[in-house]
Design an enzyme around this catalytic site. Structure first.
Site, PDB file in Angstrom:
ATOM      1  N   ARG A 191      35.482  45.458  38.891  1.00 17.39           N
ATOM      2  CA  ARG A 191      36.673  45.303  38.028  1.00 17.39           C
ATOM      3  C   ARG A 191      37.653  44.351  38.714  1.00 17.39           C
ATOM      4  NH1 ARG A 191      36.872  49.994  34.836  1.00 17.39           N
ATOM      5  NH2 ARG A 191      38.022  48.806  33.304  1.00 17.39           N
ATOM      6  N   GLN A 202      36.493  39.342  35.193  1.00 16.62           N
ATOM      7  CA  GLN A 202      37.183  39.827  33.995  1.00 16.62           C
ATOM      8  C   GLN A 202      36.418  39.568  32.684  1.00 16.62           C
ATOM      9  OE1 GLN A 202      41.111  38.204  34.133  1.00 16.62           O
ATOM     10  NE2 GLN A 202      42.047  40.220  34.335  1.00 16.62           N
ATOM     11  N   ASP A 214      33.632  42.105  32.141  1.00 12.28           N
ATOM     12  CA  ASP A 214      33.987  43.524  32.272  1.00 12.28           C
ATOM     13  C   ASP A 214      33.855  44.245  30.920  1.00 12.28           C
ATOM     14  OD1 ASP A 214      35.157  45.956  32.707  1.00 12.28           O
ATOM     15  OD2 ASP A 214      36.990  45.171  33.624  1.00 12.28           O
ATOM     16  N   SER A 261      36.129  47.300  30.166  1.00  9.22           N
ATOM     17  CA  SER A 261      37.441  46.955  29.623  1.00  9.22           C
ATOM     18  C   SER A 261      37.352  46.543  28.157  1.00  9.22           C
ATOM     19  CB  SER A 261      38.080  45.808  30.421  1.00  9.22           C
ATOM     20  OG  SER A 261      38.508  46.295  31.669  1.00  9.22           O
ATOM     21  N   TYR A 301      41.657  52.990  41.212  1.00  9.48           N
ATOM     22  CA  TYR A 301      41.380  54.126  40.336  1.00  9.48           C
ATOM     23  C   TYR A 301      42.135  55.362  40.803  1.00  9.48           C
ATOM     24  CZ  TYR A 301      37.570  51.635  38.148  1.00  9.48           C
ATOM     25  OH  TYR A 301      36.832  50.734  37.442  1.00  9.48           O
TER      26      TYR A 301
HETATM   27  P1  NAD Z   1      39.685  54.982  33.590  1.00  7.82           P
HETATM   28  O1  NAD Z   1      39.014  54.956  32.246  1.00  7.82           O
HETATM   29  O2  NAD Z   1      38.883  55.268  34.790  1.00  7.82           O
HETATM   30  O3  NAD Z   1      40.870  56.082  33.539  1.00  7.82           O
HETATM   31  C1  NAD Z   1      41.865  56.024  32.542  1.00  7.82           C
HETATM   32  C2  NAD Z   1      43.205  56.351  33.149  1.00  7.82           C
HETATM   33  O4  NAD Z   1      43.256  57.752  33.480  1.00  7.82           O
HETATM   34  C3  NAD Z   1      43.519  55.624  34.443  1.00  7.82           C
HETATM   35  O5  NAD Z   1      44.647  54.799  34.251  1.00  7.82           O
HETATM   36  C4  NAD Z   1      43.769  56.727  35.440  1.00  7.82           C
HETATM   37  O6  NAD Z   1      44.816  56.432  36.374  1.00  7.82           O
HETATM   38  C5  NAD Z   1      44.171  57.884  34.540  1.00  7.82           C
HETATM   39  N1  NAD Z   1      44.079  59.217  35.162  1.00  7.82           N
HETATM   40  C6  NAD Z   1      43.117  59.710  35.970  1.00  7.82           C
HETATM   41  N2  NAD Z   1      43.425  60.965  36.359  1.00  7.82           N
HETATM   42  C7  NAD Z   1      44.601  61.282  35.779  1.00  7.82           C
HETATM   43  C8  NAD Z   1      45.411  62.428  35.779  1.00  7.82           C
HETATM   44  N3  NAD Z   1      45.098  63.523  36.458  1.00  7.82           N
HETATM   45  N4  NAD Z   1      46.567  62.384  35.081  1.00  7.82           N
HETATM   46  C9  NAD Z   1      46.921  61.293  34.373  1.00  7.82           C
HETATM   47  N5  NAD Z   1      46.192  60.167  34.321  1.00  7.82           N
HETATM   48  C10 NAD Z   1      45.031  60.155  35.008  1.00  7.82           C
HETATM   49  O7  NAD Z   1      40.551  53.661  33.814  1.00  7.82           O
HETATM   50  P2  NAD Z   1      40.303  52.152  33.379  1.00  7.82           P
HETATM   51  O8  NAD Z   1      40.897  51.917  32.074  1.00  7.82           O
HETATM   52  O9  NAD Z   1      38.862  51.855  33.527  1.00  7.82           O
HETATM   53  O10 NAD Z   1      41.153  51.356  34.480  1.00  7.82           O
HETATM   54  C11 NAD Z   1      41.303  51.892  35.787  1.00  7.82           C
HETATM   55  C12 NAD Z   1      41.869  50.928  36.791  1.00  7.82           C
HETATM   56  O11 NAD Z   1      41.127  49.742  36.882  1.00  7.82           O
HETATM   57  C13 NAD Z   1      43.272  50.509  36.505  1.00  7.82           C
HETATM   58  O12 NAD Z   1      43.944  50.438  37.744  1.00  7.82           O
HETATM   59  C14 NAD Z   1      43.139  49.145  35.939  1.00  7.82           C
HETATM   60  O13 NAD Z   1      44.306  48.365  36.112  1.00  7.82           O
HETATM   61  C15 NAD Z   1      41.999  48.638  36.772  1.00  7.82           C
HETATM   62  N6  NAD Z   1      41.338  47.543  36.110  1.00  7.82           N
HETATM   63  C16 NAD Z   1      41.381  46.322  36.703  1.00  7.82           C
HETATM   64  C17 NAD Z   1      40.755  45.248  36.083  1.00  7.82           C
HETATM   65  C18 NAD Z   1      40.783  43.867  36.704  1.00  7.82           C
HETATM   66  O14 NAD Z   1      41.419  43.680  37.709  1.00  7.82           O
HETATM   67  N7  NAD Z   1      40.111  42.909  36.132  1.00  7.82           N
HETATM   68  C19 NAD Z   1      40.095  45.415  34.890  1.00  7.82           C
HETATM   69  C20 NAD Z   1      40.061  46.681  34.311  1.00  7.82           C
HETATM   70  C21 NAD Z   1      40.683  47.749  34.943  1.00  7.82           C
END
Ligand code: NAD
Length: 363
Positions: free
Chosen positions: A120, A125, A128, A131, A224
């Protein structure tokens, strides 16, 4: 080089790995594209759309016909995969969930590449798929909520009276949560949101929503969330309980990679919501954020409806397929060379996505 596209159509899966609009781009990369008939029906694409774009349509991919098989979800080894020995399987194949599939592929020297394992990072990007599909699912969750809820989302000021806007709570502000917030705001709802990661506060506020001040915790090195200590989790549930009771629609998206989803709302808290309120638990397929939610079923708790759909991206199957097909195209661009097609374990994007088994690691 032969590229195969499966027909994955079921009631829960309406996406196709490559839409007709993308066939030409794969052909330009040097692939002959063959798909199983009816592969695009759930996304609104006919076989003729694909043949018109230069693909061949067959009843079923048979025997050793393709070098690369593209799939949305994990195939069943019971079916004929159609991949040549030494070929490649690419898709959201849920690595580790089916040791028989992985052993079966390994026995035929077929390399599985899991789109879930693509790093990620900014560099990756455009590849991904987690996403792109979470974007589609977060959007679809709000539309499902808006049409299921027995009230308007925006405020209405009419001759028949003033109707207040819906109050929407989004729990988990990752990719799906951000899209859910943006969509609910566009529909005119009052939106509250919360995530355990502190830097989401600014993102929530920049979308015009209000951040719920429950406990936050720094994330791991990968960005994460981690599993919380029980005392933090209990405090979190306590703060959330207050806002849950006032919400008309709650969309929960919280996930911790590799772990069951965290429980954010207990059943006794659900019962404090007004009858007719709605919860959409997007984490129902991995254990659920809401006590009592069941994957792909509807559960009623004291007049509150809880849905646990796992097929939300398929609600917008055409555009979800379009985005997914683009992710696959960008990945294959990295793998095609002047000499053909290689799976380079040293490539910083492809390498981490190659599914290895225990046997591979002991070699
Ligand atoms: P995910 O589907 O794994 O989780 C969804 C959300 O649930 C996350 O934001 C997480 O913090 C939250 N969560 C987990 N436990 C929790 C709790 N107990 N209470 C409340 N919230 C809780 O997440 P995702 O959408 O796949 O994205 C996760 C991370 O990856 C983020 O930091 C995002 O910015 C990052 N990301 C980066 C890129 C990139 O740099 N290209 C791309 C996609 C995602």
């Amino acid at each position: 080089m032969h590229l195969g596209i499966r027909n994955e159509q079921t009631t829960l899966e309406r996406r196709v790995a490559v839409p007709p609009q993308a066939v030409e781009s794969f052909t330009e990369l040097g692939f002959e594209v063959t798909l199983e008939q009816g592969a695009g029906t759930g996304a609104g694409f006919n076989d003729d759309d694909f043949t018109g774009a230069g693909a061949s349509v067959v009843e079923a991919l048979a025997g050793d016909s393709v070098d690369v098989l593209l799939t949305v979800s994990r195939p069943d080894l019971g079916g004929t995969l159609g991949i040549k020995d030494g070929g490649v399987l690419i898709g959201l194949i849920n690595p580790g969930s089916d040791p028989d599939l992985e052993a079966g592929l390994r026995a035929r020297s077929i390399t599985p590449i899991a789109m879930e394992l693509i790093p990620r990072t900014t560099l990756a990007q455009s590849i991904d798929a987690l996403s792109s599909q979470a974007t589609a699912a977060g959007y679809a969750a709000v539309l499902l909520g808006a049409t299921t809820l027995p009230k308007f989302m925006p405020m209405f000021v009419t001759a028949a009276g003033t109707v207040p806007p819906a109050r929407v709570l989004v729990l988990g502000v990752g990719v799906a949560g951000l899209q859910a917030i943006a969509t609910a705001k566009r529909l005119g709802a009052i939106v509250y949101a919360y995530d355990i990661r502190p830097d989401t506060k600014e993102q929530v506020e920049s979308l015009g929503a209000r951040f719920v001040e429950a406990p936050t915790q720094e994330m791991d090195e990968g960005g994460y969330a981690r599993t919380l200590d029980e005392d933090v989790a209990a405090r979190q549930r306590e703060v959330l309980a207050g806002i849950v009771a006032d919400s008309d629609l709650i969309i929960t998206t919280a996930q911790v990679p590799g772990r069951p989803a965290p429980r954010l709302i207990d059943r006794d808290v659900v019962a404090t919501m007004k009858a007719g309120s709605l919860i959409i638990d997007m984490a129902a397929g991995s254990g659920g954020n809401v006590e009592g939610s069941v994957a792909d079923e509807e559960v009623m708790v004291d007049g509150v409806r809880i849905l646990g759909p796992t097929d939300l991206a398929s609600h917008v199957a055409a555009d979800a397929s379009r985005m997914y097909g683009r992710n696959l195209l960008e990945l294959l661009k990295r793998m095609v060379t002047d000499d053909g097609f290689t799976v380079d374990p040293e490539d910083p994007i492809v390498g981490p996505a190659i599914v290895t088994t225990k046997e591979d690691r002991h070699e």
